[in-house]
Design an enzyme around this catalytic site. Sequence first.
Site, PDB file in Angstrom:
ATOM      1  N   LYS A   1      25.757  18.833 -26.125  1.00 17.42           N
ATOM      2  CA  LYS A   1      26.427  18.976 -24.820  1.00 17.42           C
ATOM      3  C   LYS A   1      26.527  20.450 -24.417  1.00 17.42           C
ATOM      4  CE  LYS A   1      30.015  16.840 -26.522  1.00 17.42           C
ATOM      5  NZ  LYS A   1      29.471  16.450 -27.837  1.00 17.42           N
TER       6      LYS A   1
ATOM      7  N   HIS B   1      30.783  23.423 -29.594  1.00 18.00           N
ATOM      8  CA  HIS B   1      29.653  23.324 -28.660  1.00 18.00           C
ATOM      9  C   HIS B   1      28.801  24.578 -28.789  1.00 18.00           C
ATOM     10  CE1 HIS B   1      32.107  20.344 -25.978  1.00 18.00           C
ATOM     11  NE2 HIS B   1      31.906  19.904 -27.201  1.00 18.00           N
TER      12      HIS B   1
ATOM     13  N   GLN C   1      33.362  15.664 -27.896  1.00 16.75           N
ATOM     14  CA  GLN C   1      33.129  14.503 -28.766  1.00 16.75           C
ATOM     15  C   GLN C   1      32.091  13.567 -28.110  1.00 16.75           C
ATOM     16  OE1 GLN C   1      36.808  15.467 -28.350  1.00 16.75           O
ATOM     17  NE2 GLN C   1      36.107  16.825 -29.947  1.00 16.75           N
TER      18      GLN C   1
HETATM   19  P1  GDP Z   1      27.706  19.540 -28.940  1.00 12.71           P
HETATM   20  O1  GDP Z   1      28.954  19.446 -29.733  1.00 12.71           O
HETATM   21  O2  GDP Z   1      27.351  18.266 -28.265  1.00 12.71           O
HETATM   22  O3  GDP Z   1      27.708  20.705 -27.994  1.00 12.71           O
HETATM   23  O4  GDP Z   1      26.541  19.814 -30.002  1.00 12.71           O
HETATM   24  P2  GDP Z   1      26.584  20.862 -31.211  1.00 12.71           P
HETATM   25  O5  GDP Z   1      26.473  22.222 -30.687  1.00 12.71           O
HETATM   26  O6  GDP Z   1      27.717  20.557 -32.117  1.00 12.71           O
HETATM   27  O7  GDP Z   1      25.293  20.416 -32.014  1.00 12.71           O
HETATM   28  C1  GDP Z   1      24.039  20.380 -31.416  1.00 12.71           C
HETATM   29  C2  GDP Z   1      23.098  21.287 -32.215  1.00 12.71           C
HETATM   30  O8  GDP Z   1      21.787  21.063 -31.788  1.00 12.71           O
HETATM   31  C3  GDP Z   1      23.369  22.757 -32.015  1.00 12.71           C
HETATM   32  O9  GDP Z   1      23.046  23.438 -33.190  1.00 12.71           O
HETATM   33  C4  GDP Z   1      22.392  23.134 -30.899  1.00 12.71           C
HETATM   34  O10 GDP Z   1      22.039  24.503 -30.917  1.00 12.71           O
HETATM   35  C5  GDP Z   1      21.236  22.275 -31.274  1.00 12.71           C
HETATM   36  N1  GDP Z   1      20.360  21.838 -30.177  1.00 12.71           N
HETATM   37  C6  GDP Z   1      20.676  21.352 -28.968  1.00 12.71           C
HETATM   38  N2  GDP Z   1      19.580  20.886 -28.340  1.00 12.71           N
HETATM   39  C7  GDP Z   1      18.548  21.100 -29.197  1.00 12.71           C
HETATM   40  C8  GDP Z   1      17.164  20.790 -29.156  1.00 12.71           C
HETATM   41  O11 GDP Z   1      16.649  20.216 -28.220  1.00 12.71           O
HETATM   42  N3  GDP Z   1      16.417  21.145 -30.266  1.00 12.71           N
HETATM   43  C9  GDP Z   1      16.953  21.775 -31.342  1.00 12.71           C
HETATM   44  N4  GDP Z   1      16.150  22.111 -32.331  1.00 12.71           N
HETATM   45  N5  GDP Z   1      18.256  22.055 -31.410  1.00 12.71           N
HETATM   46  C10 GDP Z   1      19.040  21.701 -30.353  1.00 12.71           C
HETATM   47  P1  IMO Z   2      31.862  17.828 -30.294  1.00 13.33           P
HETATM   48  O1  IMO Z   2      32.592  18.078 -29.000  1.00 13.33           O
HETATM   49  C1  IMO Z   2      31.372  15.331 -33.790  1.00 13.33           C
HETATM   50  C2  IMO Z   2      34.975  13.463 -35.409  1.00 13.33           C
HETATM   51  C3  IMO Z   2      35.450  13.921 -36.765  1.00 13.33           C
HETATM   52  C4  IMO Z   2      36.073  12.633 -37.261  1.00 13.33           C
HETATM   53  C5  IMO Z   2      36.695  12.044 -36.012  1.00 13.33           C
HETATM   54  C6  IMO Z   2      38.174  12.368 -35.860  1.00 13.33           C
HETATM   55  O2  IMO Z   2      31.394  19.058 -30.959  1.00 13.33           O
HETATM   56  O3  IMO Z   2      30.802  16.806 -30.105  1.00 13.33           O
HETATM   57  P2  IMO Z   2      39.515  14.569 -35.204  1.00 13.33           P
HETATM   58  O4  IMO Z   2      39.546  15.910 -35.857  1.00 13.33           O
HETATM   59  O5  IMO Z   2      39.092  14.585 -33.786  1.00 13.33           O
HETATM   60  O6  IMO Z   2      40.783  13.791 -35.414  1.00 13.33           O
HETATM   61  O7  IMO Z   2      38.385  13.743 -36.038  1.00 13.33           O
HETATM   62  O8  IMO Z   2      35.981  12.595 -34.924  1.00 13.33           O
HETATM   63  N1  IMO Z   2      34.801  14.540 -34.417  1.00 13.33           N
HETATM   64  C7  IMO Z   2      33.617  15.007 -34.007  1.00 13.33           C
HETATM   65  N2  IMO Z   2      32.378  14.692 -34.421  1.00 13.33           N
HETATM   66  N3  IMO Z   2      31.559  16.194 -32.784  1.00 13.33           N
HETATM   67  C8  IMO Z   2      32.785  16.502 -32.338  1.00 13.33           C
HETATM   68  O9  IMO Z   2      33.002  17.259 -31.260  1.00 13.33           O
HETATM   69  C9  IMO Z   2      33.902  15.921 -32.985  1.00 13.33           C
HETATM   70  N4  IMO Z   2      35.233  15.999 -32.838  1.00 13.33           N
HETATM   71  C10 IMO Z   2      35.775  15.154 -33.692  1.00 13.33           C
HETATM   72  O10 IMO Z   2      34.387  14.350 -37.568  1.00 13.33           O
HETATM   73  O11 IMO Z   2      35.054  11.751 -37.675  1.00 13.33           O
HETATM   74 MG    MG Z   3      29.629  19.783 -31.678  1.00 15.47          MG
END
Ligand code: GDP
Ligand code: IMO
Ligand code: MG
Length: 427
Positions: free
Chosen positions: A16, A41, A227
């Site tokens: 996201k 994020h 999430q």
């Molecule tokens: P979010 O919580 O939904 O914002 O996602 P996170 O940042 O926790 O995890 C997504 C991961 O995937 C991060 O390390 C991003 O840098 C990475 N990412 C997002 N889009 C892509 C993609 O298209 N390819 C690769 N290789 N990494 C990506």
């Molecule tokens: P983003 O925004 C992935 C998961 C935790 C756990 C459950 C409850 O980065 O996508 P909490 O601490 O919220 O009470 O945990 O939810 N969890 C996530 N998993 N991405 C997240 O956020 C999360 N935020 C909470 O791992 O299973």
């Molecule tokens: Mg995340």
Amino acid sequence: MPTTILVGAQWGDEGKGKIIDVLMDRHDVVVRYAGGNNAGHTVKIGEEKFVLHLIPSGILRPGKVCVIGNGVVVDPIALVTELDGLLKQGIAVNRGLGAKLLLSETAHMVMPYHRLLDEHREIQKGKRKIGTTKRGIGPAYGDKAARTGLRVIDLLKPERFAEKLRMRIRENNEILRTFGVMPLSCAKILKEYLAAGKRLRSFIANTVVYLHEAIKAGKNVLFEGAQGTFLDIDHGTYPYVTSSNTTAGGACTGSGMPPNKVDKVVGVLKAYTTRVGGGPLPTENQMLGDLLHGLGREFGATTGRPRRIGWFDAVATRYAAMVNGIDDLAVTNLDGLDTLEHIRVCVAYKADGKTHEVLPNDPDVLARCKPVYEECEGWNTDLSAAKTWDDLPKKARNYLRKIAALTGAKLGMASVGPRREQTICVR
Ligand code: GDP
Ligand code: IMO
Ligand code: MG
């Protein structure tokens, strides 16, 4: 794209942050509406990596306004730490020139006893633990619902805050004692929270009024979901969920934007499935997990835990499209499947001789569900340099078309790497 809600269509970490950063070139304001610093994020700009927890991912774009809405639970100490961390990375957040931040005065606060309760309730659950991020999110939303929460606005009146805090500490110290935890010092917490309040004071505002004025003035507003759909307290795989409404409806309650102002819902999903923490993940697959972890991918942005990994689950994403009203899909991490000859897609579940096309609500049935797979041909090509739809091999295009069709929403974007420019807009 005047008013857009962006949600995660799986179990969180769909990418996201990256997609928000990309969409911010077409939006003026970005609003977080749920969750807290359990979120992580990631935005990658060039070689620099930023991980945002409470501050909306639009903060990296100069001139945009970032709002932390009333639906977010805010740990003020963590927010100050995040602001300091951004400053170290060269991002100054102020109310004047450059990026702006507004913090809702009615957002509830995460308190130290919330974090301790979160941790000790998890210990008590033993092998049934949720696997929370231990950021105190569940207990903070619990207090909000029980009407015993402390809000950001309370920081503005130190005397009133001190009085409320004393009462809350007294009650929570009793509860913590039953877990064998040392009592918390009210004086220490008061000092720390008031100091954080002082730092945050200039950001605190009535964000509901601000948002209405922004929408009236024709500003394009993007709502940043945290999430994912299946971590939603109502629509997720309860009790293995977080404690907020992560789905599109949460954008209204968590910000004060009325439903009739929503123009579009974007659902972000990975080309496969991941989940961090406990609970069902029907398509979980060891081989795929080993492959991606071996590449150094899929470790949590907040806790560093390895994410569990599975094949694409269309039963889940179809449900997400329904609950959120997803118009457009942004499929990320397509490049994660680059080296595979064959790729599986889950189209239904089977349990007790019955076929399920919808995620069962009964956790015992869901735990017994076995995926029904269809197989797609892999493209076996490095996609990371693809910039347009035509740059993608036919097999990758077919895969994207298939998962969009199974999900029942239009394909809007495909992402082939973490950086802004590794994003393909699909016409
Ligand atoms: P979010 O919580 O939904 O914002 O996602 P996170 O940042 O926790 O995890 C997504 C991961 O995937 C991060 O390390 C991003 O840098 C990475 N990412 C997002 N889009 C892509 C993609 O298209 N390819 C690769 N290789 N990494 C990506
Ligand atoms: P983003 O925004 C992935 C998961 C935790 C756990 C459950 C409850 O980065 O996508 P909490 O601490 O919220 O009470 O945990 O939810 N969890 C996530 N998993 N991405 C997240 O956020 C999360 N935020 C909470 O791992 O299973
Ligand atoms: Mg995340």
